[in-house]
Design a protein around this motif. Structure first.
Motif, PDB file in Angstrom:
ATOM      1  N   GLU A  22       0.844  -1.203   0.000  1.00  0.00           N
ATOM      2  CA  GLU A  22       0.000   0.000   0.000  1.00  0.00           C
ATOM      3  C   GLU A  22       0.880   1.255   0.000  1.00  0.00           C
ATOM      4  N   ASP A  23       1.898   1.267   0.859  1.00  0.00           N
ATOM      5  CA  ASP A  23       2.785   2.448   0.936  1.00  0.00           C
ATOM      6  C   ASP A  23       3.454   2.732  -0.402  1.00  0.00           C
ATOM      7  N   GLU A  24       3.822   1.667  -1.102  1.00  0.00           N
ATOM      8  CA  GLU A  24       4.549   1.864  -2.365  1.00  0.00           C
ATOM      9  C   GLU A  24       3.619   1.828  -3.579  1.00  0.00           C
ATOM     10  N   GLU A  25       2.329   1.790  -3.309  1.00  0.00           N
ATOM     11  CA  GLU A  25       1.314   1.772  -4.381  1.00  0.00           C
ATOM     12  C   GLU A  25       1.586   0.680  -5.414  1.00  0.00           C
ATOM     13  N   LYS A  26       1.872  -0.514  -4.889  1.00  0.00           N
ATOM     14  CA  LYS A  26       2.053  -1.676  -5.762  1.00  0.00           C
ATOM     15  C   LYS A  26       0.842  -2.604  -5.591  1.00  0.00           C
ATOM     16  N   THR A  27       0.407  -3.180  -6.703  1.00  0.00           N
ATOM     17  CA  THR A  27      -0.788  -4.036  -6.657  1.00  0.00           C
ATOM     18  C   THR A  27      -0.451  -5.471  -6.246  1.00  0.00           C
ATOM     19  N   ILE A  28       0.704  -5.949  -6.690  1.00  0.00           N
ATOM     20  CA  ILE A  28       1.044  -7.369  -6.466  1.00  0.00           C
ATOM     21  C   ILE A  28       2.376  -7.492  -5.725  1.00  0.00           C
ATOM     22  N   GLY A  29       2.382  -8.315  -4.708  1.00  0.00           N
ATOM     23  CA  GLY A  29       3.623  -8.693  -4.034  1.00  0.00           C
ATOM     24  C   GLY A  29       4.036 -10.060  -4.545  1.00  0.00           C
ATOM     25  N   VAL A  30       5.230 -10.126  -5.132  1.00  0.00           N
ATOM     26  CA  VAL A  30       5.774 -11.406  -5.594  1.00  0.00           C
ATOM     27  C   VAL A  30       6.587 -11.939  -4.408  1.00  0.00           C
ATOM     28  N   VAL A  31       6.057 -12.953  -3.735  1.00  0.00           N
ATOM     29  CA  VAL A  31       6.635 -13.369  -2.451  1.00  0.00           C
ATOM     30  C   VAL A  31       7.807 -14.315  -2.712  1.00  0.00           C
ATOM     31  N   THR A  32       8.979 -13.866  -2.359  1.00  0.00           N
ATOM     32  CA  THR A  32      10.179 -14.665  -2.631  1.00  0.00           C
ATOM     33  C   THR A  32      10.562 -15.555  -1.452  1.00  0.00           C
ATOM     34  N   ASP A  33      10.221 -15.092  -0.216  1.00  0.00           N
ATOM     35  CA  ASP A  33      10.640 -15.795   1.007  1.00  0.00           C
ATOM     36  C   ASP A  33       9.596 -15.562   2.098  1.00  0.00           C
ATOM     37  N   ALA A  34       9.666 -16.390   3.138  1.00  0.00           N
ATOM     38  CA  ALA A  34       8.861 -16.121   4.344  1.00  0.00           C
ATOM     39  C   ALA A  34       9.805 -16.167   5.533  1.00  0.00           C
ATOM     40  N   GLN A  35       9.570 -15.286   6.494  1.00  0.00           N
ATOM     41  CA  GLN A  35      10.500 -15.252   7.621  1.00  0.00           C
ATOM     42  C   GLN A  35      10.275 -16.429   8.575  1.00  0.00           C
ATOM     43  N   GLY A  36      11.289 -16.690   9.404  1.00  0.00           N
ATOM     44  CA  GLY A  36      11.219 -17.795  10.353  1.00  0.00           C
ATOM     45  C   GLY A  36      10.480 -17.385  11.616  1.00  0.00           C
ATOM     46  N   GLN A  37      10.003 -18.388  12.358  1.00  0.00           N
ATOM     47  CA  GLN A  37       9.266 -18.111  13.601  1.00  0.00           C
ATOM     48  C   GLN A  37       9.688 -19.095  14.680  1.00  0.00           C
ATOM     49  N   ARG A  38       9.725 -18.607  15.908  1.00  0.00           N
ATOM     50  CA  ARG A  38       9.856 -19.483  17.080  1.00  0.00           C
ATOM     51  C   ARG A  38       8.735 -19.136  18.039  1.00  0.00           C
ATOM     52  N   TRP A  39       7.993 -20.151  18.461  1.00  0.00           N
ATOM     53  CA  TRP A  39       6.897 -19.948  19.428  1.00  0.00           C
ATOM     54  C   TRP A  39       7.293 -20.622  20.747  1.00  0.00           C
ATOM     55  N   TYR A  40       7.047 -19.920  21.847  1.00  0.00           N
ATOM     56  CA  TYR A  40       7.390 -20.429  23.177  1.00  0.00           C
ATOM     57  C   TYR A  40       6.170 -20.405  24.084  1.00  0.00           C
ATOM     58  N   GLU A  41       6.190 -21.283  25.088  1.00  0.00           N
ATOM     59  CA  GLU A  41       5.222 -21.211  26.187  1.00  0.00           C
ATOM     60  C   GLU A  41       6.008 -21.125  27.495  1.00  0.00           C
ATOM     61  N   VAL A  42       5.586 -20.216  28.361  1.00  0.00           N
ATOM     62  CA  VAL A  42       6.303 -20.009  29.623  1.00  0.00           C
ATOM     63  C   VAL A  42       5.303 -20.084  30.770  1.00  0.00           C
ATOM     64  N   LYS A  43       5.674 -20.830  31.813  1.00  0.00           N
ATOM     65  CA  LYS A  43       4.863 -20.816  33.042  1.00  0.00           C
ATOM     66  C   LYS A  43       5.752 -20.392  34.207  1.00  0.00           C
ATOM     67  N   LEU A  44       5.364 -19.326  34.885  1.00  0.00           N
ATOM     68  CA  LEU A  44       6.096 -18.857  36.057  1.00  0.00           C
ATOM     69  C   LEU A  44       5.266 -19.183  37.289  1.00  0.00           C
ATOM     70  N   THR A  45       5.910 -19.734  38.293  1.00  0.00           N
ATOM     71  CA  THR A  45       5.191 -20.030  39.526  1.00  0.00           C
ATOM     72  C   THR A  45       5.873 -19.320  40.687  1.00  0.00           C
ATOM     73  N   GLY A  46       5.084 -18.560  41.449  1.00  0.00           N
ATOM     74  CA  GLY A  46       5.574 -17.884  42.648  1.00  0.00           C
ATOM     75  C   GLY A  46       4.743 -18.341  43.824  1.00  0.00           C
ATOM     76  N   GLN A  47       4.234 -17.388  44.571  1.00  0.00           N
ATOM     77  CA  GLN A  47       3.378 -17.785  45.687  1.00  0.00           C
ATOM     78  C   GLN A  47       2.176 -16.844  45.791  1.00  0.00           C
ATOM     79  N   GLU A  48       0.991 -17.445  45.795  1.00  0.00           N
ATOM     80  CA  GLU A  48      -0.212 -16.648  46.028  1.00  0.00           C
ATOM     81  C   GLU A  48      -0.201 -16.181  47.478  1.00  0.00           C
TER      82      GLU A  48
END
Ligand code: GLV
Ligand code: MN
Ligand code: MN
Length: 411
Positions: free
Chosen positions: A198-224
Motif C-alpha cells: 500500500e505504501d509503495e502503491e504496488k498491486t502485487i507482491g511477488v513473495v520470494t521468502d517467508a520469515q522464520g518463527q519461534r513460538w514459546y510457552e512459559v509458566k512462572l510459579t511464585g506464591q499466592e
C-alpha cells in the motif's frame, strides 16, 4: 501467457457471502478452527466447488481438496489454496481469500472452457492460524511430513479438546491419508497483512521468502498470598516476573530491527483475583526474523533473560519452545511465474518477504511453491477492521490464474 481474466465481482461476492459465517459486530470474522462456524464455512466451500464440477476429497487432518480434471489426469495437480479458520478478532480476507481465489480460478477455467494439461485443485488447509490449536500451519505441516498424524490430531485447545475429536465432531475427519502424493506446484494468494504494498502503491507482491518463527510457552510459579498484609519485599509475584519478561521480549525485538518481530499475545493469570498476589502466570512468546542466525541469537538472549528474571524474583519457570518454523525461500520457477503473470497483466509489483506464516511455508518442502500478495488497507490484519480493495483482490486472482495455468500446461 493467458490473456483471459477471472471474474472479480463473483470472487468479491463469494468473499462477502463467506464473511457472513462468523461475522462480528465490528465487521470482522471469528471463525476459529473446527468450530461449528468452521464447519458451516467448509460446507459452503464444498458446495460451491461441487457446483463448479469438482470432485472433493478430505484427508485425515480435515484438509479439503476440490479437483478439476486435467487433459492428462494422471499428472500431479497444480494446487492453490489457503485456510478457512480465522483469529478470534479476525478479518474477512486472511486465509479465505486464498481459498476462494482458488475456487475462482476453477470457475474461470470453466467460463473460458479452458482445459489444462495437469489437473487443478483448490484446497483449504485445516487450522492454519494456530490460535485455537497451537502451533500454526499444523495440517499443512502434517501433509508435508513436518509433523506426524498423531501429533496433528492430538493438538489441544485451552479446554483440552483435541483436533482429532473436533474433526470427528464437525464431520471433517476424512479418510484419505495425509500427504503422500505429489503436487506439480502449489500457489497461495493472500493479503499482505503489512503496509509495504500500500505504501509503495504496488498491486502485487511477488513473495520470494517467508520469515522464520519461534513460538514459546512459559509458566512462572511464585506464591499466592494476600495483597494487603504481605510486605512488598517478601513477595514472589509471578505476574511481576511475566511483566519483566514481556519488557525484555519487546527489547529483544527492538534490538534486532529492522526485521525482527517479538510478541506476547496470550496470558493467563492465576488465580486472577484483584487482592491476591498472582501465584502462577502462563504466557506465550512469538519471535520472527527472516534470518535463521538472527532468530537463533534472539532465542539465546531470551533464554538468558528469562532465567535471570525468574531467579532474581524467586520464581520457578517452565520454559518450552513449542514450535520452530525456519525461514523459507520459495521456488524460483513458481516465483517467476507469479512475477511474469503480474507483468503480463500490467499490474505494478515488487518482490516481498512474508512476515506471516502460511501453509505455503510447509508445502514448499514437498512441492515447488510460491505466493501472491495483494495490499490490505493500512496494512492491518488479525483485526476486524481488515479490508482490501476489490480491484486488488481481483488482480491477485488474475495473477494466480495465469501462474497456475502456466504451471499446469508446462509438461
Ligand atoms: C499466522 O497467521 C501467523 O501467525 O503468521
Ligand atoms: Mn493467513
Ligand atoms: Mn492469520
Amino acid at each position: 501467457m493467458l490473456s483471459k481474466k477471472i471474474n472479480g465481482e463473483r470472487l468479491w461476492d463469494s468473499l462477502m457471502e463467506m464473511a457472513k459465517i462468523g461475522a462480528t459486530d465490528k465487521g470482522g470474522v471469528c471463525r476459529l478452527a473446527l468450530t461449528d462456524l468452521d464447519r458451516e464455512a467448509r460446507d459452503l466451500f464444498v458446495r460451491w466447488c461441487k457446483e463448479a464440477g469438482c470432485s472433493i476429497r478430505v484427508d485425515k487432518m480435515g484438509n479439503i481438496f476440490a479437483r478439476r480434471k486435467g487433459k492428462d489426469d494422471s499428472l500431479p495437480p497444480v494446487v492453490m489454496g489457503s485456510h478457512i479458520d480465522s483469529q478470534p478478532t479476525g478479518g474477512k480476507f486472511d486465509g479465505i481469500y486464498g481459498v476462494l481465489a482458488g475456487l475462482e480460478v476453477i470457475r474461470s477455467l470453466n467460463d473460458h472452457n479452458i482445459e489444462t494439461l495437469a489437473p487443478i485443485e483448490a484446497t483449504a488447509w485445516t487450522n492454519e492460524e494456530g490460535s485455537r490449536f497451537p502451533p500454526a500451519m499444523v495440517a499443512s505441516g502434517v501433509f508435508a511430513g513436518v509433523f506426524d498424524l498423531d501429533y496433528g490430531l492430538s493438538r489441544a485447545d485451552l479446554d483440552g479438546k483435541t483436533m482429532g475429536e473436533e474433526l470427528e465432531r464437525i464431520g471433517y475427519a476424512g479418510s484419505e491419508e495425509v500427504g503422500q502424493r505429489e503436487f506439480k506446484a502449489f500457489f497461495e494468494a493472500h493479503i499482505e497483512q503489512g503496509p509495504i504494498l500500500e505504501d509503495e502503491e504496488k498491486t502485487i507482491g511477488v513473495v520470494t521468502d517467508a520469515q522464520g518463527q519461534r513460538w514459546y510457552e512459559v509458566k512462572l510459579t511464585g506464591q499466592e498470598s494476600h495483597a494487603g498484609p504481605t510486605p512488598m519485599l517478601s513477595r514472589r509475584d509471578a505476574l511481576v516476573g511475566a511483566a519483566k519478561i514481556i519488557d525484555q521480549v519487546n527489547r529483544i525485538g527492538l534490538d534486532h530491527l529492522p526485521s525482527a518481530c517479538a510478541t506476547v499475545g496470550l496470558m493467563q493469570v492465576f488465580p486472577n483475583s484483584r487482592n491476591v498476589i498472582p501465584g502462577e502466570v502462563f504466557f506465550t512468546i512469538d519471535f520472527r526474523h527472516p534470518n535463521a542466525e538472527t532468530l537463533s541469537a534472539m532465542d539465546h538472549e531470551l533464554r538468558e533473560v528469562c532465567q535471570k528474571i525468574a531467579k532474581d524474583l524467586g520464581l520457578t519457570m517452565e520454559f518450552e519452545q513449542i514450535w520452530y518454523s525456519p525461514p523459507v525461500p520459495f521456488n524460483k520457477s513458481c516465483v517467476d511465474s507469479v512475477r511474469k503473470a503480474a507483468q503480463n497483466s500490467g499490474y505494478s509489483h515488487r518482490d516481498i518477504i512474508s512476515g506471516a506464516g502460511h501453509d505455503a511455508c510447509y508445502i514448499s518442502r514437498v512441492a515447488p511453491t510460491a505466493m501472491v500478495f495483494v495490499p490490505c488497507e493500512d496494512g492491518i490484519s488479525h483485526n476486524e477492521a481488515e479490508n482490501a480493495d476489490p480491484s486488488d483482490i481481483a488482480a491477485g486472482c488474475d495473477v494466480l490464474f495465469q501462474a497456475v495455468v502456466e504451471q499446469a500446461n508446462t509438461p
